[in-house]
Design a protein around this motif. Sequence first.
Motif, PDB file in Angstrom:
ATOM      1  N   LYS C  93     -15.062  23.502 -14.933  1.00 44.88           N
ATOM      2  CA  LYS C  93     -14.571  24.853 -15.192  1.00 44.88           C
ATOM      3  C   LYS C  93     -13.193  25.056 -14.553  1.00 44.88           C
ATOM      4  CE  LYS C  93     -14.926  29.123 -16.660  1.00 44.88           C
ATOM      5  NZ  LYS C  93     -14.059  29.884 -15.787  1.00 44.88           N
ATOM      6  N   ASN C  94     -13.007  24.463 -13.381  1.00 43.04           N
ATOM      7  CA  ASN C  94     -11.727  24.570 -12.693  1.00 43.04           C
ATOM      8  C   ASN C  94     -10.608  23.940 -13.525  1.00 43.04           C
ATOM      9  OD1 ASN C  94     -10.097  25.040 -10.173  1.00 43.04           O
ATOM     10  ND2 ASN C  94      -9.954  22.800 -10.251  1.00 43.04           N
ATOM     11  N   ALA C  95     -10.879  22.791 -14.122  1.00 42.21           N
ATOM     12  CA  ALA C  95      -9.875  22.151 -14.987  1.00 42.21           C
ATOM     13  C   ALA C  95      -9.568  23.054 -16.184  1.00 42.21           C
ATOM     14  CB  ALA C  95     -10.376  20.783 -15.460  1.00 42.21           C
ATOM     15  N   ILE C  96     -10.621  23.626 -16.765  1.00 43.94           N
ATOM     16  CA  ILE C  96     -10.419  24.526 -17.910  1.00 43.94           C
ATOM     17  C   ILE C  96      -9.613  25.758 -17.474  1.00 43.94           C
ATOM     18  CG2 ILE C  96     -11.641  26.063 -19.516  1.00 43.94           C
ATOM     19  CD1 ILE C  96     -13.870  23.899 -19.638  1.00 43.94           C
ATOM     20  N   ASP C  97      -9.894  26.252 -16.278  1.00 43.32           N
ATOM     21  CA  ASP C  97      -9.140  27.423 -15.792  1.00 43.32           C
ATOM     22  C   ASP C  97      -7.654  27.100 -15.692  1.00 43.32           C
ATOM     23  OD1 ASP C  97     -11.515  28.880 -15.664  1.00 43.32           O
ATOM     24  OD2 ASP C  97     -11.787  28.604 -13.511  1.00 43.32           O
ATOM     25  N   TRP C  98      -7.318  25.921 -15.196  1.00 47.71           N
ATOM     26  CA  TRP C  98      -5.904  25.521 -15.141  1.00 47.71           C
ATOM     27  C   TRP C  98      -5.334  25.350 -16.548  1.00 47.71           C
ATOM     28  CZ3 TRP C  98      -2.498  26.044 -11.501  1.00 47.71           C
ATOM     29  CH2 TRP C  98      -2.858  25.960 -10.152  1.00 47.71           C
ATOM     30  N   LEU C  99      -6.080  24.686 -17.406  1.00 45.28           N
ATOM     31  CA  LEU C  99      -5.600  24.464 -18.781  1.00 45.28           C
ATOM     32  C   LEU C  99      -5.320  25.783 -19.488  1.00 45.28           C
ATOM     33  CD1 LEU C  99      -8.045  21.580 -19.768  1.00 45.28           C
ATOM     34  CD2 LEU C  99      -5.555  21.371 -19.478  1.00 45.28           C
ATOM     35  N   SER C 100      -6.107  26.798 -19.142  1.00 48.99           N
ATOM     36  CA  SER C 100      -5.939  28.101 -19.803  1.00 48.99           C
ATOM     37  C   SER C 100      -4.645  28.786 -19.402  1.00 48.99           C
ATOM     38  CB  SER C 100      -7.124  29.008 -19.474  1.00 48.99           C
ATOM     39  OG  SER C 100      -7.037  29.505 -18.140  1.00 48.99           O
ATOM     40  N   ARG C 101      -3.973  28.266 -18.358  1.00 46.53           N
ATOM     41  CA  ARG C 101      -2.718  28.876 -17.896  1.00 46.53           C
ATOM     42  C   ARG C 101      -1.500  28.229 -18.528  1.00 46.53           C
ATOM     43  NH1 ARG C 101      -3.828  33.540 -16.373  1.00 46.53           N
ATOM     44  NH2 ARG C 101      -1.935  33.619 -15.140  1.00 46.53           N
ATOM     45  N   VAL C 102      -1.701  27.149 -19.249  1.00 40.88           N
ATOM     46  CA  VAL C 102      -0.582  26.460 -19.895  1.00 40.88           C
ATOM     47  C   VAL C 102      -0.183  27.224 -21.158  1.00 40.88           C
ATOM     48  CG1 VAL C 102       0.196  24.286 -20.907  1.00 40.88           C
ATOM     49  CG2 VAL C 102      -1.443  24.258 -19.000  1.00 40.88           C
ATOM     50  N   LYS C 103       1.115  27.299 -21.389  1.00 41.60           N
ATOM     51  CA  LYS C 103       1.609  27.939 -22.613  1.00 41.60           C
ATOM     52  C   LYS C 103       2.288  26.890 -23.468  1.00 41.60           C
ATOM     53  CE  LYS C 103       0.927  32.435 -21.455  1.00 41.60           C
ATOM     54  NZ  LYS C 103       0.248  32.235 -20.225  1.00 41.60           N
ATOM     55  N   PRO C 104       2.055  26.764 -24.758  1.00 41.22           N
ATOM     56  CA  PRO C 104       1.036  27.537 -25.477  1.00 41.22           C
ATOM     57  C   PRO C 104      -0.360  27.024 -25.150  1.00 41.22           C
ATOM     58  CG  PRO C 104       2.029  25.904 -26.942  1.00 41.22           C
ATOM     59  CD  PRO C 104       2.741  25.791 -25.622  1.00 41.22           C
ATOM     60  N   ASN C 105      -1.342  27.894 -25.341  1.00 43.25           N
ATOM     61  CA  ASN C 105      -2.749  27.584 -25.117  1.00 43.25           C
ATOM     62  C   ASN C 105      -3.167  26.307 -25.858  1.00 43.25           C
ATOM     63  OD1 ASN C 105      -5.579  27.512 -25.185  1.00 43.25           O
ATOM     64  ND2 ASN C 105      -5.778  29.415 -26.360  1.00 43.25           N
ATOM     65  N   PRO C 106      -3.485  25.234 -25.125  1.00 47.69           N
ATOM     66  CA  PRO C 106      -3.793  23.967 -25.804  1.00 47.69           C
ATOM     67  C   PRO C 106      -5.068  24.016 -26.650  1.00 47.69           C
ATOM     68  CG  PRO C 106      -4.298  23.810 -23.453  1.00 47.69           C
ATOM     69  CD  PRO C 106      -3.596  25.121 -23.655  1.00 47.69           C
ATOM     70  N   PHE C 107      -5.929  24.986 -26.377  1.00 49.33           N
ATOM     71  CA  PHE C 107      -7.200  25.061 -27.103  1.00 49.33           C
ATOM     72  C   PHE C 107      -7.126  25.966 -28.338  1.00 49.33           C
ATOM     73  CE2 PHE C 107      -8.941  23.728 -22.887  1.00 49.33           C
ATOM     74  CZ  PHE C 107      -9.662  22.620 -23.317  1.00 49.33           C
ATOM     75  N   LEU C 108      -5.994  26.620 -28.555  1.00 49.15           N
ATOM     76  CA  LEU C 108      -5.912  27.569 -29.675  1.00 49.15           C
ATOM     77  C   LEU C 108      -6.254  26.886 -31.009  1.00 49.15           C
ATOM     78  CD1 LEU C 108      -5.148  30.445 -30.643  1.00 49.15           C
ATOM     79  CD2 LEU C 108      -2.828  29.581 -30.989  1.00 49.15           C
ATOM     80  N   ASP C 109      -7.296  27.393 -31.646  1.00 42.56           N
ATOM     81  CA  ASP C 109      -7.755  26.876 -32.945  1.00 42.56           C
ATOM     82  C   ASP C 109      -8.156  25.403 -32.906  1.00 42.56           C
ATOM     83  OD1 ASP C 109      -7.469  29.323 -34.209  1.00 42.56           O
ATOM     84  OD2 ASP C 109      -5.379  28.943 -34.737  1.00 42.56           O
ATOM     85  N   LYS C 110      -8.379  24.880 -31.721  1.00 40.23           N
ATOM     86  CA  LYS C 110      -8.716  23.457 -31.589  1.00 40.23           C
ATOM     87  C   LYS C 110     -10.211  23.256 -31.805  1.00 40.23           C
ATOM     88  CE  LYS C 110      -5.900  21.143 -30.249  1.00 40.23           C
ATOM     89  NZ  LYS C 110      -4.855  20.441 -31.018  1.00 40.23           N
ATOM     90  N   PRO C 111     -10.599  22.361 -32.694  1.00 41.02           N
ATOM     91  CA  PRO C 111     -12.030  22.057 -32.831  1.00 41.02           C
ATOM     92  C   PRO C 111     -12.577  21.412 -31.550  1.00 41.02           C
ATOM     93  CG  PRO C 111     -10.804  21.325 -34.769  1.00 41.02           C
ATOM     94  CD  PRO C 111      -9.785  21.691 -33.723  1.00 41.02           C
ATOM     95  N   MET C 137     -12.798  32.981 -25.266  1.00 41.15           N
ATOM     96  CA  MET C 137     -11.555  33.418 -24.626  1.00 41.15           C
ATOM     97  C   MET C 137     -10.387  32.523 -25.019  1.00 41.15           C
ATOM     98  SD  MET C 137      -9.737  35.224 -22.468  1.00 41.15           S
ATOM     99  CE  MET C 137      -8.184  34.949 -21.579  1.00 41.15           C
ATOM    100  N   LEU C 138     -10.658  31.223 -25.078  1.00 42.12           N
ATOM    101  CA  LEU C 138      -9.593  30.248 -25.345  1.00 42.12           C
ATOM    102  C   LEU C 138      -9.325  30.082 -26.832  1.00 42.12           C
ATOM    103  CD1 LEU C 138     -10.719  27.730 -22.606  1.00 42.12           C
ATOM    104  CD2 LEU C 138      -8.579  29.030 -22.633  1.00 42.12           C
ATOM    105  N   GLU C 139     -10.098  30.777 -27.656  1.00 39.26           N
ATOM    106  CA  GLU C 139      -9.898  30.785 -29.109  1.00 39.26           C
ATOM    107  C   GLU C 139      -9.981  29.400 -29.734  1.00 39.26           C
ATOM    108  OE1 GLU C 139      -7.199  33.871 -30.690  1.00 39.26           O
ATOM    109  OE2 GLU C 139      -6.415  34.000 -28.660  1.00 39.26           O
ATOM    110  N   ALA C 140     -10.882  28.586 -29.207  1.00 40.55           N
ATOM    111  CA  ALA C 140     -11.138  27.279 -29.820  1.00 40.55           C
ATOM    112  C   ALA C 140     -12.092  27.462 -30.999  1.00 40.55           C
ATOM    113  CB  ALA C 140     -11.727  26.331 -28.785  1.00 40.55           C
TER     114      ALA C 140
END
Lengths: 194, 194, 194, 194
Positions: C93-111, C137-140
């Motif tokens: 979860k900690n890794a995901i929390d950091w990833l969620s701070r990167v712009k643009p969101n790497p998970f946006l629309d990602k399968p 939240m991450l819109e994956a």
Amino acid sequence: MSAQTPLRLVSLLGSLRRASFNAGIARALPALAPEGVTIEPLGSIGDFPIYDGDLEAQGLPAPAVAMAKAIGAADGVIVVTPEYNYSIPGGLKNAIDWLSRVKPNPFLDKPVALQSASPGMLGGARAQYHLRQSFVMLEARLFNKPEVIIASAAQRFDVKTGELTDQPTRELIAKQLAAFATFVAACKRGAAAS
Amino acid sequence: MSAQTPLRLVSLLGSLRRASFNAGIARALPALAPEGVTIEPLGSIGDFPIYDGDLEAQGLPAPAVAMAKAIGAADGVIVVTPEYNYSIPGGLKNAIDWLSRVKPNPFLDKPVALQSASPGMLGGARAQYHLRQSFVMLEARLFNKPEVIIASAAQRFDVKTGELTDQPTRELIAKQLAAFATFVAACKRGAAAS
Amino acid sequence: MSAQTPLRLVSLLGSLRRASFNAGIARALPALAPEGVTIEPLGSIGDFPIYDGDLEAQGLPAPAVAMAKAIGAADGVIVVTPEYNYSIPGGLKNAIDWLSRVKPNPFLDKPVALQSASPGMLGGARAQYHLRQSFVMLEARLFNKPEVIIASAAQRFDVKTGELTDQPTRELIAKQLAAFATFVAACKRGAAAS
Amino acid sequence: MSAQTPLRLVSLLGSLRRASFNAGIARALPALAPEGVTIEPLGSIGDFPIYDGDLEAQGLPAPAVAMAKAIGAADGVIVVTPEYNYSIPGGLKNAIDWLSRVKPNPFLDKPVALQSASPGMLGGARAQYHLRQSFVMLEARLFNKPEVIIASAAQRFDVKTGELTDQPTRELIAKQLAAFATFVAACKRGAAAS
């Protein structure tokens, strides 16, 4: 020992199917309870209309009033339920929604234990965690462990009679009931002295 | 633009109360939809019996068959619902439980968006996350954001007519509907070419 | 067939233990993937500091930037994880929390597909449903079924090599990977044409 | 009155950011506690390594041992945390994961209350419900209501000092602390007599 104090528990069944595994579990409970603990079934969730605020404005339905009274008079509640679509069966949730409208709240500070069975591999666990969230709103006291989550239920019952015959499952349930009785007794002591 | 393709959406209402805030939202949807998108209400969750496997063995109830057919024929579904006891209203879940028994599964790969309103501060959010879990089982395609979570709902409706008058809320819903239409169109393209 | 299009997937591992069952699953993925689909492991969740907004203000840590880039370049992500304390491992979860701070969101629309294994009877399922909520939240784009939930994991691996040897488990994973490849390809088609 | 018995509570903070709203709440707790109740902050979640079973095999890290000891010696725990990505902050969950490895389980039968704040409209509620699920595993006794869910947190603190200045929020917290003290005292009585 807590079980020496007589305790009156009630069971709430989340399935209406006659040959339901969960109904089989509910029937097995009295025989698996520790000494001094009785477990009586509550009424059927099938007797409740679909919740409707306009209907409620005309008065609470009789099954809601009766079930709330029985819960209020009991020392604790055991919910025995399948899982439908990865959550609480709608019919069970509907009964809880009606019960939540009764004043005073029958679940307030009431000890509650959960049991679930399903033919699948997760044993109804997903319904239990959603139920726990609803019981936060209702301010019940949820029992933790051991959890009774019965996977692959089809193998654990007598095909003809529908009775719970699997010995390890019976032992798990008996163990939970004994620990729940201790929990209920502790809740009573805590409340009595306050 | 995706909205140029005509899209036929349906809405499923989780409340039976006549003056329900969520009913007010459901009525507002057609006027807030982007051009080329129609939104028709599905039947009432109040028409379903409490789910019972023995009843099912005698044949699916007509409201389940009809609603499944309407969902199957639609390009997407918008669920508009209150939250009861920190979870899905029992009546709504009960309808979903019946729908899940229809073959073929009407929700398979169906785009679904969620909207909720409540007088409280969390706006029905807890019902939405439980619904999302049920829709994993049903293999629907759940729309993500913007989420429509309407807190303090009492302030957002005309007291006399029950219509949704709060402009920011109307804009949020219109924004979700536009993004959902794009999502639905993308799902259709993905499916069509496969 | 969708799998004919080359697809580049990446796997994110939620455990750091060397002999982890989930690590064994992650290692097995490339061999179980359909033709034309590659699966590369992402970096280690152990390389991330505990998330701290003040640290973030000084610049994103290199592992977060690198992992976000790899996710952004991939066609889809497979999360393979144990469950800790009925939820997502804190390190994952900690890794995901950091990833969620990167712009643009790497998970946006990602399968995204989920896999979990545990020695217990629920196979990490509880971590998966919590992960699904974070990915709203991450819109994956979360893949639904078949779910890969591996209970009683200890029996399914070679004790000496730690390799996944249980054939039904390998087949379930291969089945999920094939269905996920179809899902990823459909998402790409939907996005490409919009 | 329960609060007459001296009670020793500890607070566990889920954020590391210096100007964190939740840190502001944690600092405010001692002044808002009922008479006879002390609230001491536990150590920092930032001192824990990312959980790794191989690391654990070499011995539990000192921060885990120390925090477990402090929790074990306390009458109850108040978790004060933001929500990250619709769930528990990874750093907080990581600390809990380490704590869960200490023998005896420091959370066993321990009364726990939850508080969360966020700048958004849901006030961290989603983290709370996931935490509740983890605490089932840990067999803690979770306090129910009033819930402390602080939405739109930015308006409730002094911009310069970071202190919690909003009076209704202070009153809500004081109300929860008073009810939690009653709950803790009842749990103690129940346990003592068993």
